[in-house]
Scaffold this motif. Structure first.
Motif, PDB file in Angstrom:
ATOM      1  N   ARG A   1      38.590  38.686  32.722  1.00 22.15           N
ATOM      2  CA  ARG A   1      39.438  38.347  33.846  1.00 22.15           C
ATOM      3  C   ARG A   1      40.390  39.499  34.097  1.00 22.15           C
ATOM      4  O   ARG A   1      40.776  40.213  33.161  1.00 22.15           O
ATOM      5  N   THR A   2      40.758  39.711  35.343  1.00 25.96           N
ATOM      6  CA  THR A   2      41.788  40.669  35.696  1.00 25.96           C
ATOM      7  C   THR A   2      43.140  39.979  35.606  1.00 25.96           C
ATOM      8  O   THR A   2      43.283  38.825  36.002  1.00 25.96           O
ATOM      9  N   GLY A   3      44.136  40.682  35.069  1.00 26.33           N
ATOM     10  CA  GLY A   3      45.445  40.078  34.869  1.00 26.33           C
ATOM     11  C   GLY A   3      45.578  39.518  33.467  1.00 26.33           C
ATOM     12  O   GLY A   3      44.860  39.919  32.539  1.00 26.33           O
ATOM     13  N   ALA A   4      46.488  38.569  33.306  1.00 27.25           N
ATOM     14  CA  ALA A   4      46.791  38.035  31.972  1.00 27.25           C
ATOM     15  C   ALA A   4      45.599  37.277  31.404  1.00 27.25           C
ATOM     16  O   ALA A   4      45.067  36.374  32.044  1.00 27.25           O
ATOM     17  N   ILE A   5      45.175  37.654  30.198  1.00 25.55           N
ATOM     18  CA  ILE A   5      44.055  36.983  29.539  1.00 25.55           C
ATOM     19  C   ILE A   5      44.503  36.252  28.281  1.00 25.55           C
ATOM     20  O   ILE A   5      43.822  35.373  27.781  1.00 25.55           O
ATOM     21  N   THR A   6      45.657  36.629  27.728  1.00 20.00           N
ATOM     22  CA  THR A   6      46.270  35.880  26.628  1.00 20.00           C
ATOM     23  C   THR A   6      47.699  35.542  27.029  1.00 20.00           C
ATOM     24  O   THR A   6      48.126  35.820  28.149  1.00 20.00           O
ATOM     25  N   SER A   7      48.438  34.967  26.115  1.00 19.89           N
ATOM     26  CA  SER A   7      49.800  34.541  26.401  1.00 19.89           C
ATOM     27  C   SER A   7      50.784  35.180  25.439  1.00 19.89           C
ATOM     28  O   SER A   7      50.398  35.750  24.416  1.00 19.89           O
TER      29      SER A   7
ATOM     30  N   VAL B   1      48.637  39.750  27.052  1.00 16.81           N
ATOM     31  CA  VAL B   1      47.719  40.848  27.337  1.00 16.81           C
ATOM     32  C   VAL B   1      47.361  40.768  28.818  1.00 16.81           C
ATOM     33  O   VAL B   1      46.806  39.754  29.273  1.00 16.81           O
ATOM     34  N   VAL B   2      47.699  41.811  29.573  1.00 16.51           N
ATOM     35  CA  VAL B   2      47.460  41.824  31.015  1.00 16.51           C
ATOM     36  C   VAL B   2      46.414  42.900  31.320  1.00 16.51           C
ATOM     37  O   VAL B   2      46.698  44.102  31.240  1.00 16.51           O
TER      38      VAL B   2
END
Length: 412
Positions: free
Chosen positions: A197-203, A320-321
């Motif tokens: 995914r593009t953008g945040a994939i974790t928190s 993670v972005v």
């Protein structure tokens, strides 16, 4: 997987060099199983570091152990006589090498030999994938087929907040790096596929410790003292609820407890209670506000029950972005090896990953590496003693990274 705004057309499937040979595949599986049998906790990965160093040196490479004593970097294809900063930007491939403090409960030949230690998050797979990619890329470099320099980064202590990435950065691992890639095992994705995914994939993920204190007393007279058991129970239940009502629900700010301890006898109100847990958040701005919100909520509940509170809030990692162009690079690399259908959309998870610290400095992206056996209806979740992978994922990860190195625009 939706294409990024600057994605190129994917190359023809199978057209790239660097496919994994059966001989190297067998060696890498054996290497992974050896790591699995000898897990080491964060900043204690001496055996793992030595094994990596020995294999890279055997391939004619020159790895450098980090100043922290564990973990290492190894450059491939860098112009001789140039410093990392003076040469072309390097593509970094990052692996985390530490294990978890939990017992391995699997009945397999390569089960952990160390009590209460296990590679239950797949770091042994991450490490083997980057090692394998490095060996293949070194061979391509010797043939003049590697378009740009690559740095292998084997990072210690990912599981130790705020993550060993911060120490690795202080050791200069990003010097000369223009882009960084990583994979993380995903037991929900079938082997042979990756999630992107593009953008945040974790928190974001922080650690929270709370101590409540009061004078204690007899359970026959709770009105004469501070009922710490009830106070602790209310903190455990009410703080997450309060937080959920004080921030936009789309931020996904969540307090979750993992430990609550208090009392020693059924008729004694204790003088101390302890809780510990995590604070996770999907949104970067809400993560920045989280400590103040959590402190206020705990103090309100503790005061209501006449308890004194001591709060330790340990900042962990931001989300993670994934940067768009790097995400497209991973997408195109996977499509080049296994076709576009091998890439699937993935959701942002509430898990934390210190790979995020690298992305504060350089563009990069992380892919979820499928490790679930095809047709397996259940899978084995991360951070559980029975976690294991379909080892075909090693081949997939190696070929993903080697294709990415060949397709990286910065190298051309």
């Amino acid at each position: 997987m939706s294409r990024g705004p600057e994605a190129d057309a994917s190359p023809v499937h199978g057209s790239l060099p660097g496919a994994l040979t059966e001989e190297l595949r067998a060696e890498l599986i054996a290497f992974r199983r050896d790591l699995h049998m000898h897990p080491e906790l964060g900043n204690q990965e001496f055996r793992t570091t030595a094994a990596l160093r020995a294999r890279l040196e055997k391939a004619g490479l020159a790895p450098r152990v980090l100043d922290t004593g564990t973990g290492l970097i190894c450059d491939i294809g860098r112009d001789p006589g140039t410093t990392p900063a003076a040469g072309r930007p390097m593509l970094a491939l990052r692996a985390d090498i530490d294990a978890l403090p939990i017992p391995d409960t699997k009945a397999v030949d390569y089960r952990s030999t160390v009590p209460d230690r296990a590679h239950a998050c797949g770091h042994d797979v991450h490490t083997t994938v980057v090692l394998g990619a490095g060996l293949v890329l070194a061979d391509l470099a010797a043939q003049g087929l590697l378009p740009g320099p690559v740095r292998l980064l084997f990072q210690p202590a990912e599981e130790v907040l705020p993550g060993g990435a911060t120490d690795a950065i202080d050791c200069g691992v990003l010097e000369g790096v223009g882009r960084i890639l990583a994979v993380h095992c995903d037991p929900k994705v079938e082997v042979g596929r990756i999630g992107l995914r593009t953008g945040a994939i974790t928190s974001a993920c922080d650690r929270l410790e709370v101590a409540l204190e009061g004078p204690g007393g007899h359970t026959a007279r709770p009105h004469l003292t501070t009922d710490l058991v009830t106070a602790a129970a209310r903190v455990a239940v009410d703080v997450p609820s309060l937080i959920a009502r004080r921030v936009d629900a789309r931020a996904g700010l969540a307090v979750t407890w993992g430990r609550l301890e208090t009392g020693h006898a059924c008729n004694v109100i204790p003088q101390r209670a302890e809780l510990s847990g995590t604070v996770r958040c999907l949104d970067l701005e809400a993560w920045r506000q989280a400590p103040d919100l959590v402190y206020a909520a705990i103090d309100e509940i503790a005061t209501l029950h006449r308890a004194k509170s001591q709060i330790t809030y340990v900042r962990g990692v931001p989300p993670v972005v994934n940067e768009p162009m790097t995400t497209s690079l991973l997408q195109n690399a996977m499509a080049a090896r296994r076709g576009p259908e091998s890439v699937e959309d993935t959701e942002q998870s509430l898990g934390g990953e210190d790979f995020s610290w690298y992305l504060e400095k350089v563009p990069g992206a992380m892919a979820r590496l499928g490790v679930k056996p095809v047709g397996d209806p259940t899978g084995r979740d991360l951070h559980q003693g029975d976690f294991d992978v379909d080892e075909e994922a090693i081949r997939v990860g190696v070929e993903l990274f080697t294709a990415a190195a060949l397709l990286d625009r910065n190298a051309l």
